[in-house]
Design an enzyme around this catalytic site. Structure first.
Site, short mmCIF file in Angstrom:
data_model
loop_
_atom_site.label_atom_id
_atom_site.label_comp_id
_atom_site.label_asym_id
_atom_site.label_seq_id
_atom_site.Cartn_x
_atom_site.Cartn_y
_atom_site.Cartn_z
N HIS A 11 0.84 -1.20 0.00
CA HIS A 11 0.00 0.00 0.00
C HIS A 11 0.88 1.26 0.00
CE1 HIS A 11 0.94 0.91 4.19
NE2 HIS A 11 0.81 -0.40 4.42
N GLU A 85 -1.56 -7.12 7.37
CA GLU A 85 -0.22 -6.89 7.91
C GLU A 85 0.00 -7.70 9.18
OE1 GLU A 85 2.71 -6.61 7.46
OE2 GLU A 85 3.29 -4.50 7.35
#
Length: 185
Positions: A11, A85
């Site tokens: 990202h 994550e």
């Protein structure tokens, strides 16, 4: 094990990345620089033949926001929790300079295994291995820094972990094919 062709994106930069704050499973929005990272990734992908590719994304807002900008060619973007994550437990939301430093060849990566109540890199590696084992063909994957490193280490080999990578490839696209990794920028 052989793996299909992959494009792996981290990202774009978030507010918390810019502050050097641990995010883990929490979320913060993309910065203007992060929006530019995502647009740049989209320009890189637009130059590639992605016919037959599936598009996968972490369910975190920052990854979904990036995928929306980087993958307009996708008919559908699927989310999978295994692409989120690394969990940082009690350190979620904390500034890195407030935390004990990691040790070893990559102190940045080592810090994640020290987080009280955190998930640890071995657990992330196990979940991305499970994701890859179910992957049916070539894919574009929008994920996070540590998750990207674990995906790439699984596909290419642990040498991916040899050099510290605090930004994890924001703005670039990792292309993995036939056991070779190339960072497209």
């Amino acid at each position: 094990m052989t793996f299909p062709e992959l494009y792996i994106l981290r990202h774009g930069e978030t507010l918390w990345n810019a502050e050097d704050r641990m995010q883990g499973w929490l979320n913060s929005p993309l910065t203007p620089k992060g929006l530019e990272h995502a647009r740049r990734q989209g320009a890189i992908l637009a130059e590639r033949d992605l016919e037959g590719f599936a598009f996968w994304c972490s369910p975190a807002g920052r990854a979904i926001q990036t995928a929306g900008l980087a993958c307009p060619m996708a008919e559908a973007i699927h989310t999978d929790v295994r692409l989120r994550e690394i969990g940082v437990g009690d350190w979620a939301g904390r500034l890195r300079h407030e935390l004990p430093p990691g040790e070893g060849p990559d102190p940045y990566l080592a810090q994640y295994d020290m987080a009280p109540g955190g998930e640890g890199t071995a657990a992330v590696r196990a979940r991305v291995e499970a994701f890859l084992a179910e992957l049916q063909g070539p894919a574009v994957i929008v994920t996070h820094g540590i998750t990207s490193r674990m995906l790439r280490a699984t596909v290419i080999g642990d040498q991916v972990l040899d050099s510290p990578s605090p930004n994890g490839g924001q703005g670039g696209v990792y292309h993995l094919k036939d056991g070779v990794q190339e960072l497209l920028t």
